[in-house]
Design a protein around this motif. Structure first.
Motif, PDB file in Angstrom:
ATOM      1  N   ASP A 691       0.836  -1.193   0.000  1.00 56.32           N
ATOM      2  CA  ASP A 691       0.000   0.000   0.000  1.00 56.32           C
ATOM      3  C   ASP A 691       0.876   1.252   0.000  1.00 56.32           C
ATOM      4  OD1 ASP A 691      -2.778   1.309   0.718  1.00 56.32           O
ATOM      5  OD2 ASP A 691      -1.293   2.143   2.109  1.00 56.32           O
ATOM      6  N   VAL A 692       0.470   2.294  -0.729  1.00 52.51           N
ATOM      7  CA  VAL A 692       1.307   3.476  -0.906  1.00 52.51           C
ATOM      8  C   VAL A 692       1.553   4.200   0.425  1.00 52.51           C
ATOM      9  CG1 VAL A 692      -0.642   5.013  -1.439  1.00 52.51           C
ATOM     10  CG2 VAL A 692       1.624   5.519  -2.344  1.00 52.51           C
ATOM     11  N   SER A 693       0.576   4.191   1.320  1.00 50.96           N
ATOM     12  CA  SER A 693       0.778   4.844   2.625  1.00 50.96           C
ATOM     13  C   SER A 693       1.744   4.054   3.498  1.00 50.96           C
ATOM     14  CB  SER A 693      -0.554   5.026   3.345  1.00 50.96           C
ATOM     15  OG  SER A 693      -1.370   5.958   2.669  1.00 50.96           O
ATOM     16  N   VAL A 694       1.707   2.709   3.395  1.00 51.02           N
ATOM     17  CA  VAL A 694       2.674   1.883   4.131  1.00 51.02           C
ATOM     18  C   VAL A 694       4.079   2.173   3.621  1.00 51.02           C
ATOM     19  CG1 VAL A 694       3.448  -0.474   4.594  1.00 51.02           C
ATOM     20  CG2 VAL A 694       1.002   0.074   4.643  1.00 51.02           C
ATOM     21  N   TRP A 695       4.221   2.256   2.300  1.00 51.86           N
ATOM     22  CA  TRP A 695       5.526   2.552   1.703  1.00 51.86           C
ATOM     23  C   TRP A 695       6.033   3.923   2.173  1.00 51.86           C
ATOM     24  CZ3 TRP A 695       9.929   1.438  -0.184  1.00 51.86           C
ATOM     25  CH2 TRP A 695      10.620   2.246  -1.096  1.00 51.86           C
ATOM     26  N   ALA A 696       5.163   4.930   2.161  1.00 52.01           N
ATOM     27  CA  ALA A 696       5.559   6.271   2.604  1.00 52.01           C
ATOM     28  C   ALA A 696       5.956   6.266   4.080  1.00 52.01           C
ATOM     29  CB  ALA A 696       4.404   7.252   2.374  1.00 52.01           C
ATOM     30  N   THR A 697       5.226   5.519   4.888  1.00 52.77           N
ATOM     31  CA  THR A 697       5.502   5.479   6.328  1.00 52.77           C
ATOM     32  C   THR A 697       6.816   4.756   6.617  1.00 52.77           C
ATOM     33  OG1 THR A 697       3.120   5.510   6.746  1.00 52.77           O
ATOM     34  CG2 THR A 697       4.529   4.822   8.571  1.00 52.77           C
ATOM     35  N   ILE A 698       7.101   3.683   5.871  1.00 54.39           N
ATOM     36  CA  ILE A 698       8.385   2.982   6.041  1.00 54.39           C
ATOM     37  C   ILE A 698       9.541   3.898   5.647  1.00 54.39           C
ATOM     38  CG2 ILE A 698       9.807   1.129   5.062  1.00 54.39           C
ATOM     39  CD1 ILE A 698       7.330  -0.651   5.132  1.00 54.39           C
ATOM     40  N   LEU A 699       9.377   4.635   4.564  1.00 57.49           N
ATOM     41  CA  LEU A 699      10.424   5.580   4.170  1.00 57.49           C
ATOM     42  C   LEU A 699      10.657   6.624   5.269  1.00 57.49           C
ATOM     43  CD1 LEU A 699       9.638   6.303   0.384  1.00 57.49           C
ATOM     44  CD2 LEU A 699      11.540   4.973   1.327  1.00 57.49           C
ATOM     45  N   ALA A 700       9.580   7.128   5.847  1.00 59.33           N
ATOM     46  CA  ALA A 700       9.714   8.130   6.911  1.00 59.33           C
ATOM     47  C   ALA A 700      10.449   7.556   8.121  1.00 59.33           C
ATOM     48  CB  ALA A 700       8.330   8.641   7.314  1.00 59.33           C
ATOM     49  N   LEU A 701      10.111   6.311   8.484  1.00 69.62           N
ATOM     50  CA  LEU A 701      10.780   5.683   9.629  1.00 69.62           C
ATOM     51  C   LEU A 701      12.260   5.453   9.342  1.00 69.62           C
ATOM     52  CD1 LEU A 701       8.169   3.062  10.928  1.00 69.62           C
ATOM     53  CD2 LEU A 701       9.003   5.086  12.120  1.00 69.62           C
ATOM     54  N   ILE A 702      12.568   4.947   8.160  1.00 66.99           N
ATOM     55  CA  ILE A 702      13.981   4.720   7.799  1.00 66.99           C
ATOM     56  C   ILE A 702      14.753   6.038   7.866  1.00 66.99           C
ATOM     57  CG2 ILE A 702      15.530   4.120   5.895  1.00 66.99           C
ATOM     58  CD1 ILE A 702      13.466   2.036   5.023  1.00 66.99           C
ATOM     59  N   TRP A 703      14.165   7.111   7.338  1.00 66.94           N
ATOM     60  CA  TRP A 703      14.835   8.416   7.346  1.00 66.94           C
ATOM     61  C   TRP A 703      15.092   8.889   8.779  1.00 66.94           C
ATOM     62  CZ3 TRP A 703      13.788  13.390   9.050  1.00 66.94           C
ATOM     63  CH2 TRP A 703      14.568  14.410   8.501  1.00 66.94           C
ATOM     64  N   LEU A 704      14.104   8.715   9.662  1.00 66.77           N
ATOM     65  CA  LEU A 704      14.275   9.132  11.056  1.00 66.77           C
ATOM     66  C   LEU A 704      15.422   8.379  11.724  1.00 66.77           C
ATOM     67  CD1 LEU A 704      10.550   9.403  12.232  1.00 66.77           C
ATOM     68  CD2 LEU A 704      12.185  11.284  12.056  1.00 66.77           C
ATOM     69  N   GLY A 741      13.427   0.519   0.591  1.00 65.52           N
ATOM     70  CA  GLY A 741      13.509   1.850   1.185  1.00 65.52           C
ATOM     71  C   GLY A 741      14.937   2.234   1.528  1.00 65.52           C
ATOM     72  N   ASN A 742      15.703   1.281   2.074  1.00 62.67           N
ATOM     73  CA  ASN A 742      17.117   1.537   2.371  1.00 62.67           C
ATOM     74  C   ASN A 742      17.890   1.872   1.101  1.00 62.67           C
ATOM     75  OD1 ASN A 742      17.742   1.329   5.235  1.00 62.67           O
ATOM     76  ND2 ASN A 742      17.055  -0.788   5.115  1.00 62.67           N
ATOM     77  N   ALA A 743      17.609   1.115   0.039  1.00 60.48           N
ATOM     78  CA  ALA A 743      18.307   1.347  -1.228  1.00 60.48           C
ATOM     79  C   ALA A 743      17.989   2.737  -1.776  1.00 60.48           C
ATOM     80  CB  ALA A 743      17.922   0.270  -2.237  1.00 60.48           C
ATOM     81  N   LEU A 744      16.717   3.141  -1.683  1.00 54.94           N
ATOM     82  CA  LEU A 744      16.314   4.440  -2.205  1.00 54.94           C
ATOM     83  C   LEU A 744      16.960   5.590  -1.439  1.00 54.94           C
ATOM     84  CD1 LEU A 744      14.466   6.139  -4.081  1.00 54.94           C
ATOM     85  CD2 LEU A 744      12.711   5.981  -2.296  1.00 54.94           C
ATOM     86  N   LEU A 745      17.016   5.465  -0.099  1.00 55.77           N
ATOM     87  CA  LEU A 745      17.527   6.554   0.743  1.00 55.77           C
ATOM     88  C   LEU A 745      19.009   6.422   1.060  1.00 55.77           C
ATOM     89  CD1 LEU A 745      14.550   6.927   3.289  1.00 55.77           C
ATOM     90  CD2 LEU A 745      14.972   8.217   1.186  1.00 55.77           C
ATOM     91  N   GLY A 746      19.634   5.306   0.596  1.00 51.51           N
ATOM     92  CA  GLY A 746      21.057   5.117   0.844  1.00 51.51           C
ATOM     93  C   GLY A 746      21.363   4.820   2.294  1.00 51.51           C
ATOM     94  N   CYS A 747      20.547   3.961   2.927  1.00 56.99           N
ATOM     95  CA  CYS A 747      20.682   3.665   4.363  1.00 56.99           C
ATOM     96  C   CYS A 747      20.814   2.163   4.585  1.00 56.99           C
ATOM     97  CB  CYS A 747      19.469   4.181   5.136  1.00 56.99           C
ATOM     98  SG  CYS A 747      19.058   5.897   4.801  1.00 56.99           S
ATOM     99  N   GLN A 748      21.037   1.799   5.857  1.00 54.74           N
ATOM    100  CA  GLN A 748      21.116   0.386   6.234  1.00 54.74           C
ATOM    101  C   GLN A 748      20.403   0.171   7.567  1.00 54.74           C
ATOM    102  OE1 GLN A 748      25.359  -0.436   6.178  1.00 54.74           O
ATOM    103  NE2 GLN A 748      25.269  -1.164   4.066  1.00 54.74           N
ATOM    104  N   ALA A 753      14.974  -2.707  13.949  1.00 51.72           N
ATOM    105  CA  ALA A 753      15.168  -1.362  14.506  1.00 51.72           C
ATOM    106  C   ALA A 753      13.920  -0.510  14.336  1.00 51.72           C
ATOM    107  CB  ALA A 753      16.358  -0.683  13.836  1.00 51.72           C
ATOM    108  N   LEU A 754      13.181  -0.735  13.257  1.00 55.42           N
ATOM    109  CA  LEU A 754      11.978   0.053  12.987  1.00 55.42           C
ATOM    110  C   LEU A 754      10.805  -0.356  13.858  1.00 55.42           C
ATOM    111  CD1 LEU A 754      12.062   0.181   9.068  1.00 55.42           C
ATOM    112  CD2 LEU A 754      12.938   1.870  10.680  1.00 55.42           C
TER     113      LEU A 754
END
Length: 756
Positions: A691-704, A741-748, A753-754
């Protein structure tokens, strides 16, 4: 425009305070502070002056003396009116006299009257007080030497109040500070808001250390010290021997005991935060909130910081709770007529109003909004939590505290002092009487992490059925001198004072047991202690215990009743016996050998209120000389402010992200969210697995977790809501989603952890 400051004479010349030297001695959780004020009368005539200055609210003033040349005058504690009469009589007869008394409206403001200093004469005033050190979120013990006394706002209709002290932009004197620490625990480090010389350890065990403030410090802001012990949460007990000359059975005539406890809460209980409650946020919108948080060029205005903090709080509240927001100044207003259920609609409505909040409501009158809040009925199963934000410039502190205390069983109060000079009596008093927690935001401190820590306390399961039991040998009894414990929080210390009566022929050990219930689970904490003092350590514990009893009696007296006269007598008796300050006593010192004919000056402390082209004057009593009135010495200040034009503030990416979160905890995928990540909307919309909102929320959590880990205290509840929402969706493919999400934002960042 020229900067001018301080206590000035009729010739616009400062009455010179030459220096302040402070010796700070710390023993475990308690500090003894000796301040020596050196000044000189450079006028051609003798002077009398009055100095109004701040002390920490819970300080017990226990010594006051003055040295004129080789002559030392040691003051004694007397009934306030008697001391005032003695001072006036001494000054009228040409004797040098000194009077130190607590403000009738606020326990953190003292007035020092200095009389009969001849032209050219030097004076040295010494004031000693003792105080408990407060525990910070990172387990540090905090000591603050207040340099400023904000003007206390007094309504036009009232003639009472704390005398105003104006701002000073230049301080004409310096401060020297020496610190000595002795501890039963190993000392890790000591930090300060001001430059320090290197910490020097005086023993191999690192339990004895000293440090000095770097030379040349200008006392233009509060001096904060943060002391770290290795085992800061270790319970401790200390017994202090009785005063040799005091009668047995009196507080000073028996050994005194100080217990320091850190209650241990079960981990499984603490991992679950409450989802219910009524959260009321009360924000100071008086004119003083339009000042900067600190002196730096990048400092936010206090009201701006409060707005950002309210954004975080509103986004962090649990769904289904109740909330409301009040603003107050000379009058008050609330966002809603009564608290409303927290939902997407009510949250968005509140956020719109938060954005337009300004420091535009005049003076600072907190009593009326509190009365209005307390008049509102509470919601069943939703405990009321009051969050109060103020720079503490109120005049009727004791009346406010009595009101909070009278409603202690219907709410908890969390208070925040904003900026230097906030009244410690008001901030710590509201939290103490409201069974909550107090925080001070000074210097470059960020308001948000401290407020979010208090929100965690508010969301903790409430502790109830608190009891304290003593186990002592036959022939010995223990009388608890501290008020009953109404609130316990994870990571917070509880200090208990007690009086040990009687003698034991055999055993010399006792124990104290603190019991309480937490989410219907019984919890017990116990500490053993010796009944025999190990060494002569002075009377610090006795005097702090006396101060605790005196404060309780003063509050009982203000509550009214038939026995107020006897209560007042007990306050005076205990204050004189223990040699500590109270609302009904004063320190009086008279140099009976003096043959001078009039009076002398004192200092003024600065207030960091940088307002453009502003002037103010302190109200003072007229000076007297041989029965004649002398020109009043007054406070004047002018502040120059240079503006380079409006600058558009940069948006904090963290606050921008938080502002986009929905009340239920998720984010929607849009260009604004992508901009926080430094991406375009097209770059973040290539994930079709969930779901697009789940994807957006995972990206937000990874960024935080990847980019704002150092500010986790601020967004922890935002992240918890988001993780809980994702779990409620019960979707497959989350692991792959996290990888993408990690690949898109360049994170690990790992899935564990989330917390999803």
């Amino acid at each position: 425009m020229v900067n001018c400051c301080g206590l000035v004479s009729e010739k616009n010349e400062p009455v010179p305070l030459k220096s302040i030297s402070v010796e700070l001695q710390v023993r475990d959780h308690v500090a003894s502070v000796r301040s020596c004020l050196q000044y000189v009368n450079e006028e051609e005539r003798p002077l009398e002056a009055v100095f109004v200055f701040p002390l920490p609210a819970d300080a017990a003033v226990c010594h006051f003396s003055a040295r004129i040349g080789e002559q030392e005058i040691v003051a004694e504690v007397q009934d306030r009116q008697s001391a005032r009469d003695q001072y006036d009589d001494a000054v009228s007869s040409g004797q040098q006299a000194f009077l130190l008394e607590e403000s009738e409206e606020s326990s953190d403001v003292f007035k020092l009257s200095v009389g009969c200093l001849s032209p050219g004469q030097n004076a040295s005033i010494t004031i000693v007080y003792i105080i408990e050190l407060s525990v910070q979120a990172d387990h540090a013990l905090r000591f603050c030497l207040p340099a400023v006394l904000n003007p206390r706002y007094t309504p036009a209709a009232s003639a009472a109040g704390v005398p105003e002290v104006s701002s000073a932009s230049v301080i004409p004197y310096t401060l020297s500070l020496s610190v000595e620490v002795r501890s039963s625990d190993r000392i890790s480090r000591l930090e300060s808001s001001c430059p320090l010389d290197p910490l020097e350890f005086l023993d191999a065990q690192h339990t004895h250390a000293s440090v000095n403030l770097s030379p040349g410090h200008r006392f233009d802001k509060d001096v904060e010290l943060f002391l770290y012990y290795e085992n800061s949460h270790q319970p401790s007990a200390e017994v202090e021997a009785a005063a040799p000359a005091a009668p047995s059975g009196s507080l000073m005539g028996d050994p005194a005991l100080m217990i320091s406890l850190y209650p241990e809460f079960p981990a499984d209980v603490m991992s679950s935060l409450a989802s219910q409650g009524e959260f009321i946020f009360v924000v100071d919108r008086s004119g003083s909130m339009d000042c900067r948080m600190h002196h730096g060029n990048d400092a936010q205005m206090r009201i701006e910081s409060a707005r950002d903090t309210l954004l975080l709080l509103l986004k962090s509240l649990p769904m289904g709770c109740y909330f409301n927001i009040y603003g107050f100044g000379s009058h008050f207003e609330s966002f809603f007529p009564s608290s409303v259920v927290y939902s997407e609609d009510t949250m968005e409505e509140a956020l719109k109003r938060v954005k337009s909040m300004s420091a535009d409501m005049g003076g600072t009158e907190i009593l009326q909004p509190l009365k209005h809040i307390y008049s509102q009925p509470c919601y069943p199963d939703h405990p009321r939590q009051l969050f109060i934000f103020t720079d503490g410039e109120v005049w009727n502190t004791k009346e406010v505290l009595d009101l909070v205390k009278s409603h202690v069983y219907s709410h908890r109060c969390f208070s925040f002092g904003i900026g230097e000079g906030a009244s410690t009596a008001l901030i710590t008093g509201m939290a103490r009487e409201g069974s909550g927690h107090a925080q001070f935001i000074t210097g470059t401190d960020r308001m948000q992490p401290k407020v979010m820590q208090s929100l965690r306390f508010a969301l903790q399961p409430a502790v109830d059925n608190i009891s304290v039991d003593w186990t002592v040998p036959e022939g010995v009894t223990v009388d608890m001198l501290s008020p009953p414990i109404n609130a316990l929080f994870q990571g917070q210390r509880a200090l208990i004072y007690a009086q040990i009566k009687g003698q034991s022929s055999g055993k010399t050990e006792g124990a104290v047991t603190v019991k309480y219930r937490l989410k219907d689970q019984p919890v017990t904490n116990q500490l053993q202690f010796t009944l025999k003092p190990t060494e002569d350590t002075g009377l610090t514990i006795h005097q702090l215990a006396a101060r605790s009893v005196i404060r309780s009696l003063e509050q009982e007296e203000r509550a009214g009743g038939a026995d107020t006269e006897n209560i007042r007598k007990r306050i005076v008796e205990l204050s004189v016996q223990a040699g500590v300050s109270s609302a009904h006593t004063a320190f009086i010192g008279v140099n009976k050998d003096s043959k001078q004919t009039v009076k002398g000056p004192l200092l003024q402390r600065s207030v960091p209120v940088a307002r453009m082209f502003q002037m103010s004057a302190m109200r003072c009593a007229p000076m007297r000389m041989c029965g004649k009135k002398y020109p009043t010495i007054f406070f004047v200040f002018m502040v120059q402010s240079i503006s380079s034009g409006p600058v558009e503030p940069q948006k904090d990416p963290l606050l921008q992200l938080v502002s986009l979160q929905k009340a239920a905890g998720f984010w929607e995928l849009n260009a604004s969210l992508a901009a926080v990540f430094g991406k375009t909307e097209d770059q973040v919309t290539n994930q079709k697995a969930v779901d697009v909102s789940v994807w957006a929320t995972i990206l937000a959590l990874i960024w935080l977790y990847a980019f704002k880990s150092d500010q986790q205290d601020e967004w922890q509840f935002v992240a918890m809501k988001a993780a809980s929402w994702i779990r409620s969706q019960k979707l497959d493919g989350l692991s792959q989603c996290v990888c993408d999400g990690n690949a898109l934002l360049g994170c690990q960042v790992t899935e564990d952890a989330l917390g999803i």
